[in-house]
Design an enzyme around this catalytic site. Structure first.
Site, short mmCIF file in Angstrom:
data_model
loop_
_atom_site.label_atom_id
_atom_site.label_comp_id
_atom_site.label_asym_id
_atom_site.label_seq_id
_atom_site.Cartn_x
_atom_site.Cartn_y
_atom_site.Cartn_z
N HIS A 12 77.06 33.21 11.23
CA HIS A 12 78.22 32.69 11.15
C HIS A 12 78.20 31.42 12.78
O HIS A 12 78.46 31.03 13.14
CB HIS A 12 78.83 32.19 9.88
CG HIS A 12 78.08 31.64 8.97
ND1 HIS A 12 79.13 32.20 7.73
CD2 HIS A 12 77.32 32.00 8.17
CE1 HIS A 12 78.44 31.57 6.09
NE2 HIS A 12 77.22 32.16 6.78
N ARG A 56 63.96 30.17 12.16
CA ARG A 56 63.45 31.56 13.42
C ARG A 56 61.79 31.76 13.63
O ARG A 56 61.14 32.01 14.51
CB ARG A 56 63.70 33.45 12.76
CG ARG A 56 65.91 33.32 12.79
CD ARG A 56 65.75 35.23 12.42
NE ARG A 56 65.28 34.46 11.02
CZ ARG A 56 65.24 35.59 10.59
NH1 ARG A 56 65.96 36.84 10.44
NH2 ARG A 56 64.90 34.90 9.01
N ARG A 114 74.47 45.17 6.04
CA ARG A 114 74.49 44.08 7.85
C ARG A 114 74.73 43.09 7.97
O ARG A 114 74.14 42.22 8.66
CB ARG A 114 73.29 44.56 8.29
CG ARG A 114 72.96 46.33 8.58
CD ARG A 114 72.30 46.75 8.89
NE ARG A 114 71.12 46.76 7.35
CZ ARG A 114 69.74 47.12 7.50
NH1 ARG A 114 69.50 47.36 8.12
NH2 ARG A 114 69.04 47.50 6.26
N ILE A 129 70.21 28.36 -0.06
CA ILE A 129 71.47 26.93 0.33
C ILE A 129 70.44 25.90 1.34
O ILE A 129 71.54 24.68 1.38
CB ILE A 129 72.72 27.56 0.82
CG1 ILE A 129 73.46 26.67 -0.28
CG2 ILE A 129 72.78 28.05 1.72
CD1 ILE A 129 73.61 26.23 -1.36
N ALA A 130 70.59 26.45 2.15
CA ALA A 130 69.94 25.48 3.50
C ALA A 130 68.64 24.21 2.19
O ALA A 130 68.88 22.85 2.71
CB ALA A 130 68.65 25.84 4.66
N ASP A 181 81.56 36.46 -0.11
CA ASP A 181 80.62 35.51 -1.26
C ASP A 181 80.74 34.60 -2.26
O ASP A 181 80.54 33.79 -2.41
CB ASP A 181 79.09 36.01 -1.00
CG ASP A 181 78.02 35.61 -1.27
OD1 ASP A 181 77.15 35.18 -2.18
OD2 ASP A 181 77.42 35.91 -0.14
N LYS A 192 80.03 29.09 4.35
CA LYS A 192 80.58 29.54 3.52
C LYS A 192 80.89 31.17 3.29
O LYS A 192 79.67 31.24 2.53
CB LYS A 192 82.40 29.27 2.43
CG LYS A 192 81.38 29.24 0.85
CD LYS A 192 80.06 29.03 0.39
CE LYS A 192 80.30 30.41 -0.08
NZ LYS A 192 79.34 31.58 -0.55
N TYR A 209 66.35 28.83 17.02
CA TYR A 209 67.84 27.72 16.77
C TYR A 209 67.82 26.99 17.69
O TYR A 209 68.57 25.31 17.62
CB TYR A 209 68.62 28.55 15.97
CG TYR A 209 68.44 29.62 15.02
CD1 TYR A 209 67.63 29.06 13.94
CD2 TYR A 209 69.33 30.89 14.85
CE1 TYR A 209 67.27 29.73 12.75
CE2 TYR A 209 69.12 31.13 13.20
CZ TYR A 209 67.89 31.09 12.18
OH TYR A 209 67.41 31.93 11.31
N1 LIG Z 1 77.88 26.23 -0.74
C1 LIG Z 1 77.30 27.56 -2.08
O1 LIG Z 1 77.11 27.39 -2.60
C2 LIG Z 1 76.12 28.67 -0.95
C3 LIG Z 1 75.62 29.48 -1.62
C4 LIG Z 1 74.67 30.48 -1.74
C5 LIG Z 1 74.63 30.78 -0.49
N2 LIG Z 1 76.00 30.30 0.65
C6 LIG Z 1 76.05 30.40 1.59
O2 LIG Z 1 75.27 30.46 2.81
C7 LIG Z 1 74.87 31.45 3.44
C8 LIG Z 1 73.51 31.58 3.32
O3 LIG Z 1 73.38 31.98 1.89
P1 LIG Z 1 71.31 32.12 1.22
O4 LIG Z 1 72.17 32.59 -0.21
O5 LIG Z 1 70.42 30.24 1.25
O6 LIG Z 1 70.65 32.72 2.15
P2 LIG Z 1 68.99 33.43 2.42
O7 LIG Z 1 68.10 33.19 1.40
O8 LIG Z 1 69.11 34.97 2.44
O9 LIG Z 1 69.09 32.44 3.90
C9 LIG Z 1 69.38 32.94 5.04
C10 LIG Z 1 68.27 32.03 6.29
O10 LIG Z 1 68.78 32.59 7.74
C11 LIG Z 1 68.24 32.56 8.37
N3 LIG Z 1 68.89 34.54 8.98
C12 LIG Z 1 68.97 34.17 10.33
N4 LIG Z 1 68.90 35.77 10.58
C13 LIG Z 1 68.54 36.61 9.62
C14 LIG Z 1 68.37 37.06 9.14
N5 LIG Z 1 69.23 38.58 9.83
N6 LIG Z 1 68.91 37.99 8.41
C15 LIG Z 1 68.09 37.30 6.22
N7 LIG Z 1 68.30 35.72 7.21
C16 LIG Z 1 68.17 35.21 8.64
C17 LIG Z 1 66.86 32.99 7.73
O11 LIG Z 1 66.20 31.55 7.82
P3 LIG Z 1 64.93 31.23 8.64
O12 LIG Z 1 63.44 32.71 8.50
O13 LIG Z 1 64.41 30.00 8.82
O14 LIG Z 1 65.54 31.58 10.30
C18 LIG Z 1 67.46 32.87 6.00
O15 LIG Z 1 66.24 32.05 4.91
C19 LIG Z 1 75.87 32.46 3.37
O16 LIG Z 1 76.48 32.46 4.35
C20 LIG Z 1 76.53 32.20 2.22
O17 LIG Z 1 77.56 32.39 2.10
C21 LIG Z 1 76.53 29.15 0.40
#
Ligand SMILES: NC(=O)c1ccc[n+]([C@@H]2O[C@H](COP(=O)([O-])OP(=O)(O)OC[C@H]3O[C@@H](n4cnc5c(N)ncnc54)[C@H](OP(=O)(O)O)[C@@H]3O)[C@@H](O)[C@H]2O)c1
Length: 336
Positions: free
Chosen positions: A79, A35, A170, A14-15, A178, A97, A58
């Site tokens: 978060h 990280r 975890r 999502i980033a 989600d 969210k 971070y």
């Molecule tokens: N608004 C929307 O439409 C939408 C859609 C999907 C998700 N989300 C929300 O966005 C958040 C992230 O979702 P995502 O799908 O982007 O997840 P993701 O692809 O798994 O990315 C999460 C990022 O968080 C960082 N991170 C820090 N600690 C971590 C850990 N212990 N394990 C895994 N990653 C960790 C990592 O970045 P680094 O490795 O660079 O540190 C990782 O790339 C969630 O809270 C989700 O609810 C929102």
């Protein structure tokens, strides 16, 4: 005030999507924090052509003096911690969210932002989409008559591997936090605080919810019927029913969508295309960023679309639903 200089915390799915939407909208991505140095550099170069500073932690990101606001895009259990990291460094925060894991964490984050005079905004992007402004305008015009029912679903067939964050307790896995947050936030938007809540869920082998359904009842007699699932794709539509007319929001209702106003005889009397000429250009996540930028420009630390106090109230409702279905996460104490 010139437009904000955004910092992106986390480099996951999502980033990447949000950062691309910021750039498409002409907003400024100044830095990214990960990280790892490698992931930060890869993220920065994938944004192509832009001068995006890559930070290998971070803490380096939030302390970058060129960053005004940090978008937190880590898994839900992080978060609160990552919002606090940015707020303590004096940065506004747009927080993915669900806002936090529970209401206790949500109150702490909002209190911290208030103490520092900073904005913390839940990134519930749906609230900021043009078709949702149309929905709110029709509802407040009285065209639907008294609201009786909100029906909304959010089922996706997400990856099934146990180490994916949606399956791992975890990492805050499960459908409710989600996906279920979307229909719940819609119900809060249109009907406010529920008087009574019923819910049931089906659990995975790892004991996170595969699917959850909830019925929220209101003192007015209205009801909200909400469903979410992470193992099967549902139509993802929303219907808002009043005694005189209804609004039908097409799937995917929580993304840019089209809406019909249908009278009690079944005739379409109005419609709204919230996809429009921008069809296919980005995901529409920039609308929330524009609202945050406007708020700060006008000296406000909150948006009308979703004040932080309402994010706390939504987390309280999620806590109640979780208590009803027995959804607990490792090491977490649920707040009252
Ligand atoms: N608004 C929307 O439409 C939408 C859609 C999907 C998700 N989300 C929300 O966005 C958040 C992230 O979702 P995502 O799908 O982007 O997840 P993701 O692809 O798994 O990315 C999460 C990022 O968080 C960082 N991170 C820090 N600690 C971590 C850990 N212990 N394990 C895994 N990653 C960790 C990592 O970045 P680094 O490795 O660079 O540190 C990782 O790339 C969630 O809270 C989700 O609810 C929102």
């Amino acid at each position: 005030m010139a437009s904000l200089r955004w910092g992106i915390l986390g480099t996951g799915f999502i980033a990447r999507t949000f950062a691309r939407d910021l750039l498409l909208a002409g907003l400024s991505v100044t830095a990214v924090g990960s990280r790892s140095d490698e992931a930060a550099r890869a993220f920065s170069s994938a944004l192509g052509g832009q001068e995006v500073t890559a930070h290998g932690s971070y803490s380096a990101l939030v302390n970058d003096p060129r960053v005004d606001i940090v978008y937190v895009a880590t898994p839900h259990p992080m978060h609160a911690e990552h919002a606090a990291l940015a707020l303590t460094a004096g940065k506004h925060v747009l927080l993915e969210k669900p806002f936090t894991m529970n209401a206790r964490e949500a109150r702490a984050v909002v209190e911290l932002a208030g103490r520092h005079g900073l904005l913390v905004q839940e990134a519930m992007w749906t609230r900021f989409l043009p078709h949702m402004a149309y929905v709110r305008q029709v509802v407040s015009s009285g065209a639907l008559g008294e609201l009786r029912t909100v029906v909304a679903d959010h089922g996706q067939r997400l990856p099934g591997n146990p180490d994916h964050r949606v399956n791992d307790p975890r990492l805050g896995g499960g459908a409710l936090l989600d996906l279920g947050i979307y229909p719940l936030s819609l119900a809060w938007d249109l009907l406010g605080a529920p008087a009574r809540i019923q819910a049931d869920a089906t659990f995975s082998a790892l004991h996170v919810d595969d699917q959850t359904s909830a019925v929220l009842s209101y003192d007015s007699g209205a009801q909200a019927v909400l469903h979410c699932a992470k193992t099967a794709a549902s139509p993802t539509t929303a219907t808002i029913v009043g005694v005189d007319a209804r609004l039908e929001v097409d799937g995917i209702w929580y993304g840019p969508s089209t809406v019909r106003l249908v009278d009690a005889a079944g005739t379409v009397v109005d419609s709204f295309d919230g996809i429009g000429p921008g069809r296919g250009r980005g995901r529409g996540m920039h609308h929330q960023a524009l609202a945050v930028e406007a708020a700060l420009r006008e000296g406000r630390t909150t948006t009308e679309e979703l004040p932080a106090e309402e994010s706390i109230a939504i987390m309280e409702t999620l806590d109640t639903i979780r208590a009803l279905i027995g959804l607990r996460y490792p090491g977490e104490e649920l707040s009252g």
